[in-house]
Design an enzyme around this catalytic site. Structure first.
Site, PDB file in Angstrom:
ATOM      1  N   CYS A 179     -29.082  26.759   7.991  1.00  0.00           N
ATOM      2  CA  CYS A 179     -28.951  27.955   8.823  1.00  0.00           C
ATOM      3  C   CYS A 179     -29.486  27.737  10.239  1.00  0.00           C
ATOM      4  O   CYS A 179     -28.851  28.127  11.213  1.00  0.00           O
ATOM      5  CB  CYS A 179     -29.680  29.133   8.179  1.00  0.00           C
ATOM      6  SG  CYS A 179     -29.090  29.508   6.530  1.00  0.00           S
ATOM      7  N   HIS A 180     -30.654  27.107  10.340  1.00  0.00           N
ATOM      8  CA  HIS A 180     -31.267  26.925  11.658  1.00  0.00           C
ATOM      9  C   HIS A 180     -31.778  25.512  11.898  1.00  0.00           C
ATOM     10  O   HIS A 180     -32.408  25.235  12.898  1.00  0.00           O
ATOM     11  CB  HIS A 180     -32.402  27.937  11.850  1.00  0.00           C
ATOM     12  CG  HIS A 180     -31.919  29.344  11.746  1.00  0.00           C
ATOM     13  ND1 HIS A 180     -32.069  30.071  10.592  1.00  0.00           N
ATOM     14  CD2 HIS A 180     -31.238  30.119  12.617  1.00  0.00           C
ATOM     15  CE1 HIS A 180     -31.510  31.265  10.775  1.00  0.00           C
ATOM     16  NE2 HIS A 180     -31.002  31.324  11.980  1.00  0.00           N
ATOM     17  N   GLY A 181     -31.550  24.608  10.943  1.00  0.00           N
ATOM     18  CA  GLY A 181     -31.842  23.204  11.161  1.00  0.00           C
ATOM     19  C   GLY A 181     -33.262  22.742  10.870  1.00  0.00           C
ATOM     20  O   GLY A 181     -33.722  21.781  11.474  1.00  0.00           O
TER      21      GLY A 181
END
Length: 173
Positions: free
Chosen positions: A137-139
């Site tokens: 989702c956000h790394g």
């Protein structure tokens, strides 16, 4: 002759006052107790307080996910390579420094809540740059000890309260 407080004898009125106060206190207790008692968790919540997992079928390098209190919990049977790579990490390189030894009770077993500490996504296992978990989702990248190595997550994956109740059974909660 003057009456002093020592000479005062109990009268019927004193008994009535004391009896009234006692009945009033019991009445207040009878009203307040249900209000306090309703704040206790119900049976379904108590049932979720702990869970036991048989991990005898788990081979080294494999991970299972179980639900505990509605949250995914990752249980990984780590290989010697996983353990060595987690222990070799320089703590100064970590955002949230924590020794691998402090995150596990037995070197081979890693038990942690599988919720990314950034925004609550569920990371994917055996992914990412560090061989651990990756939150697409956000790394956020986590290593083989569940420690944040790269990305926006502020802290390591949380370790729940758990214990080994047998050689192959883990109680979470």
């Amino acid at each position: 002759m003057k009456n002093t407080s020592k000479d005062k004898k109990p009268v019927r009125r004193d008994f009535l006052f004391t009896a009234s106060y006692a009945v009033g206190a019991v009445g207040v207790g009878a009203v307040v107790w249900p209000l306090i008692d309703q704040m206790n968790p119900d049976a379904s919540v108590k049932a979720l307080a702990s869970t036991e997992v048989d991990v005898s079928a788990l081979k080294p390098g494999n991970t299972i996910t179980v639900l505990w209190r509605g949250k995914p919990v990752f249980i990984r049977r780590r290989t010697k390579i996983d353990i060595e790579s987690a222990r070799k990490v320089n703590l100064n390189e970590l955002k949230h420094p924590e020794k691998d030894e402090d995150r596990v009770k037995k070197d081979e077993w890693l038990v942690m809540i599988g919720i990314c500490t950034h925004l609550g996504c569920v990371p994917l296992g055996d992914k990412g740059e560090y061989g651990g978990w990756f939150c697409p989702c956000h790394g956020s990248h986590y290593d083989t000890s569940g420690r944040i190595r790269k990305g926006p997550a502020p802290t390591n994956l949380e370790i729940p309260k758990y214990e080994f109740v047998g050689t192959n059974v883990i109680r979470i909660g």
